[in-house]
Motif scaffolding. Structure first.
Motif, PDB file in Angstrom:
ATOM      1  N   PRO A 153       0.829  -1.200   0.000  1.00 16.61           N
ATOM      2  CA  PRO A 153       0.000   0.000   0.000  1.00 16.61           C
ATOM      3  C   PRO A 153       0.870   1.259   0.000  1.00 16.61           C
ATOM      4  N   PRO A 154       0.536   2.253  -0.852  1.00 17.47           N
ATOM      5  CA  PRO A 154       1.363   3.455  -0.901  1.00 17.47           C
ATOM      6  C   PRO A 154       1.400   4.169   0.451  1.00 17.47           C
ATOM      7  N   ARG A 155       2.458   4.949   0.651  1.00 23.28           N
ATOM      8  CA  ARG A 155       2.665   5.597   1.964  1.00 23.28           C
ATOM      9  C   ARG A 155       1.535   6.553   2.321  1.00 23.28           C
ATOM     10  N   ASP A 156       0.855   7.129   1.279  1.00 24.99           N
ATOM     11  CA  ASP A 156      -0.205   8.076   1.636  1.00 24.99           C
ATOM     12  C   ASP A 156      -1.479   7.364   2.108  1.00 24.99           C
ATOM     13  N   TRP A 157      -1.516   6.034   2.026  1.00 23.63           N
ATOM     14  CA  TRP A 157      -2.572   5.303   2.739  1.00 23.63           C
ATOM     15  C   TRP A 157      -2.020   5.086   4.147  1.00 23.63           C
ATOM     16  N   ASP A 158      -2.259   6.033   5.028  1.00 24.95           N
ATOM     17  CA  ASP A 158      -1.577   5.943   6.320  1.00 24.95           C
ATOM     18  C   ASP A 158      -2.048   4.759   7.156  1.00 24.95           C
ATOM     19  N   LEU A 159      -3.299   4.343   6.965  1.00 19.47           N
ATOM     20  CA  LEU A 159      -3.784   3.142   7.656  1.00 19.47           C
ATOM     21  C   LEU A 159      -4.323   2.168   6.614  1.00 19.47           C
ATOM     22  N   ALA A 160      -3.795   0.978   6.600  1.00 17.47           N
ATOM     23  CA  ALA A 160      -4.217  -0.011   5.607  1.00 17.47           C
ATOM     24  C   ALA A 160      -4.150  -1.409   6.201  1.00 17.47           C
ATOM     25  N   ILE A 161      -4.955  -2.298   5.625  1.00 14.89           N
ATOM     26  CA  ILE A 161      -4.950  -3.706   6.035  1.00 14.89           C
ATOM     27  C   ILE A 161      -4.775  -4.547   4.776  1.00 14.89           C
ATOM     28  N   VAL A 162      -3.797  -5.436   4.787  1.00 13.20           N
ATOM     29  CA  VAL A 162      -3.607  -6.372   3.671  1.00 13.20           C
ATOM     30  C   VAL A 162      -4.260  -7.697   4.080  1.00 13.20           C
ATOM     31  N   ALA A 163      -5.287  -8.083   3.310  1.00 16.43           N
ATOM     32  CA  ALA A 163      -6.029  -9.320   3.614  1.00 16.43           C
ATOM     33  C   ALA A 163      -6.214 -10.093   2.315  1.00 16.43           C
ATOM     34  N   THR A 164      -5.100 -10.396   1.672  1.00 10.18           N
ATOM     35  CA  THR A 164      -5.158 -10.941   0.319  1.00 10.18           C
ATOM     36  C   THR A 164      -5.097 -12.467   0.285  1.00 10.18           C
ATOM     37  N   GLY A 165      -5.021 -13.096   1.424  1.00  7.02           N
ATOM     38  CA  GLY A 165      -5.287 -14.522   1.514  1.00  7.02           C
ATOM     39  C   GLY A 165      -4.192 -15.450   1.031  1.00  7.02           C
ATOM     40  N   PRO A 166      -4.543 -16.758   1.018  1.00  4.98           N
ATOM     41  CA  PRO A 166      -3.559 -17.786   0.663  1.00  4.98           C
ATOM     42  C   PRO A 166      -3.108 -17.707  -0.790  1.00  4.98           C
ATOM     43  N   LEU A 167      -3.901 -17.024  -1.630  1.00 11.76           N
ATOM     44  CA  LEU A 167      -3.548 -16.931  -3.047  1.00 11.76           C
ATOM     45  C   LEU A 167      -3.269 -15.478  -3.427  1.00 11.76           C
ATOM     46  N   THR A 168      -2.599 -14.765  -2.557  1.00 13.39           N
ATOM     47  CA  THR A 168      -2.194 -13.375  -2.814  1.00 13.39           C
ATOM     48  C   THR A 168      -1.527 -13.274  -4.188  1.00 13.39           C
ATOM     49  N   ALA A 169      -1.932 -12.258  -4.959  1.00  8.19           N
ATOM     50  CA  ALA A 169      -1.389 -12.109  -6.320  1.00  8.19           C
ATOM     51  C   ALA A 169       0.136 -11.934  -6.263  1.00  8.19           C
TER      52      ALA A 169
END
Ligand code: FAD
Length: 471
Positions: free
Chosen positions: A126-142
């Protein structure tokens, strides 16, 4: 408030987005399906169930997954509300109509005025200007996002396959047959020289065991998974097929071990179990990753002396699964230590299963929302199912390894071995009961842990506990 970005609209991402929006904070949910698919998903719907339609047991009185269901319902879970609404008959389990379930989650997310869904692949961190982010891309993350995570966290911090050895409840191991000892009494970092539980076999037992492994039914790999065998990670049954002596010279070698119950007789082979959690309630079978079917595993592994009555917290497996080394990388509120404001949620954190993934999404969403609002981040108590799972992911897992630095964190379902023990003296024979055996004690212990979890979860959420018989 400025929005919080959630990457991935699966079980965890949808729940995280819902929890954030429910607390009055806007969310932008980025989901790539619609633009790019995965090898397992078949639709563009949010929270698609890629395989079974079961959320497993719904018994909150004595089953750990039932307890986490109940806690999630208390916390206003969208995933549980949609599952309840689209339930299909399945005995004591909560099974759902998969299309109705996914459509309900998709509609609720799209209809929420504070949630915007963007169909796009996020190709880097996630770019730095997304100051709060959650990565929930799972077992098959791209792949491109997976590479970016690996670049941020280090080569060994992201796994693409899990190689899971079965995990056994310590109190189901027969210590009249087994004994504690590290090979050659070696004392590793944090170890005592007695870090392993050893199960001895004579020659006849070993031969029967090898025959059973070779004959056991296995699960094949899906075409897109490839065959991810690499040195040091062969399934136990594949090692058995390579030659009768292979296991005896590999994970079952008897060298450097003396049977404490019978010191003069040298074991022909030894199965070792290593402590798997800080509480010491779970032990994993060292080197026993396997593609054997679950039924075959339980039957064959109970042939091992000392494990005749073993209860398995989880059985072994080998799957395509992208997940990070969370105990090292994440702080207790699921934030990447090297990147403040960036959280992980779902299966990529090293939990396993639909319900567990959604529950970690629930926690990550609540923590991120609290951070956005400048409120204190209140972690669920360790005695709750949510807190137990969080503890396992972010630190409760221990490494007592003879090879320092060897990575041993493996994905885990919720199970009673992750909960802290009860206060001594909690398990008391009920009045009027004549025979109170080991099994009765185990059931009572689970009931008491479940009850404590629901009470403590209610207190955490500022609610009055409800103890319906099956929540
Ligand atoms: P997912 O539900 O997979 O959601 C992740 C989302 O992120 C997906 O929608 C994906 O499209 C999206 N995404 C990925 N990369 C990007 C990107 N770069 N940008 C934007 N979006 C992205 N669990 C069970 O309990 N029972 C089962 O029977 C079961 N069977 C399984 C079978 C297979 C083949 C697999 C792979 C897993 C299975 N699991 C099962 C585990 C199950 O996938 C997880 O428990 C659950 O779906 C994980 O939830 P999640 O939200 O972490 O990931």
């Amino acid at each position: 408030y400025p929005p919080i970005h959630v990457v991935g609209g699966g079980l965890a991402g949808s729940e995280a987005a819902w929890q954030i929006a429910s607390s009055g904070v806007p969310v932008i949910l980025h989901e790539m399906r619609g633009v790019r698919g995965t090898d397992a998903h078949k639709t563009d719907g949010l929270a698609e169930l890629v395989c079974s339609n079961s959320f497993r047991s719904d018994d909150a009185t004595s089953n750990a997954v039932g307890v986490i269901h109940a806690e999630m319902r208390m916390a206003g879970s969208l995933i549980m509300a949609a599952a309840d609404r689209h339930q299909v008959p399945a005995g004591g389990a909560l099974a759902v109509d998969r299309d109705g379930f996914s459509e309900a989650v998709t509609k609720a997310i799209h209809d929420h005025p504070l949630i915007t869904v963007v169909r796009e692949e996020i190709t880097g961190l996630p770019p730095r200007d997304w100051d709060l982010a959650i990565v929930a891309t799972g077992p098959l993350t791209a792949p491109s996002l997976a590479s970016a995570i690996q670049a941020q966290t280090g080569e060994d911090s992201l796994a693409f396959f899990d190689a899971i050895a079965p995990i056994v409840y310590r109190d189901s191991i027969d210590m009249d047959i087994c004994w504690y000892q590290s090979r050659y009494d070696k004392v590793g970092p944090g170890g005592t020289g007695k870090d392993y539980i050893n199960c001895p076999m004579d020659e006849a037992q070993y031969n029967a065991f090898v025959d059973a492994l070779i004959a056991g039914d296995t699960v094949g790999f899906k075409e897109w998974e490839g065959t991810p065998y690499f040195d040091g990670c062969l399934p136990i049954e594949v090692m058995a097929e390579r030659g009768r002596e292979t296991l005896r010279h590999g994970p079952m070698k008897p060298m450097g071990l003396t049977n404490a119950h019978n010191p003069t007789v040298k074991a022909y082979a030894v199965v070792q179990l290593r402590q798997d959690n800080a509480l010491g309630t779970l032990y994993n079978m060292v080197g026993f990753q396997t593609k054997l079917k679950y039924g075959a595993q339980a039957e064959i592994f109970r042939m091992i002396p000392g494990l005749e009555n073993a209860e398995f917290a989880r059985l072994g497996g080998l799957h395509r699964n992208t997940y990070i080394n969370s105990p090292t990388l994440l702080d207790p509120s699921l934030t990447l230590k090297s990147r403040p404001g960036l959280r992980f949620a779902g299966q990529i954190t090293g939990c396993e299963g639909y319900v567990e993934s959604a529950s970690v999404g629930l926690m990550a969403g609540r923590f991120a929302a609290a951070e956005r609002k400048g409120e204190a981040i209140l972690l669920p108590p360790a005695t709750t199912a949510l807190g137990s799972l969080l503890g396992h992911i972010t630190g409760g897992h221990i490494v007592t390894d003879e090879e320092p630095g060897k990575r041993s964190f493996q994905p885990m379902n919720i199970n009673f071995g992750l909960f802290p023990e009860l206060e001594p003296g909690s398990i008391v024979k009920p009045e009027g009961v004549k025979r109170f055996r080991g099994k009765d004690k185990t059931i009572m212990k689970r009931q008491l842990i479940a009850r404590r979890a629901l009470a403590d979860c209610a207190a955490w959420l500022g609610q009055t506990p409800r103890f319906a018989e099956s929540a």
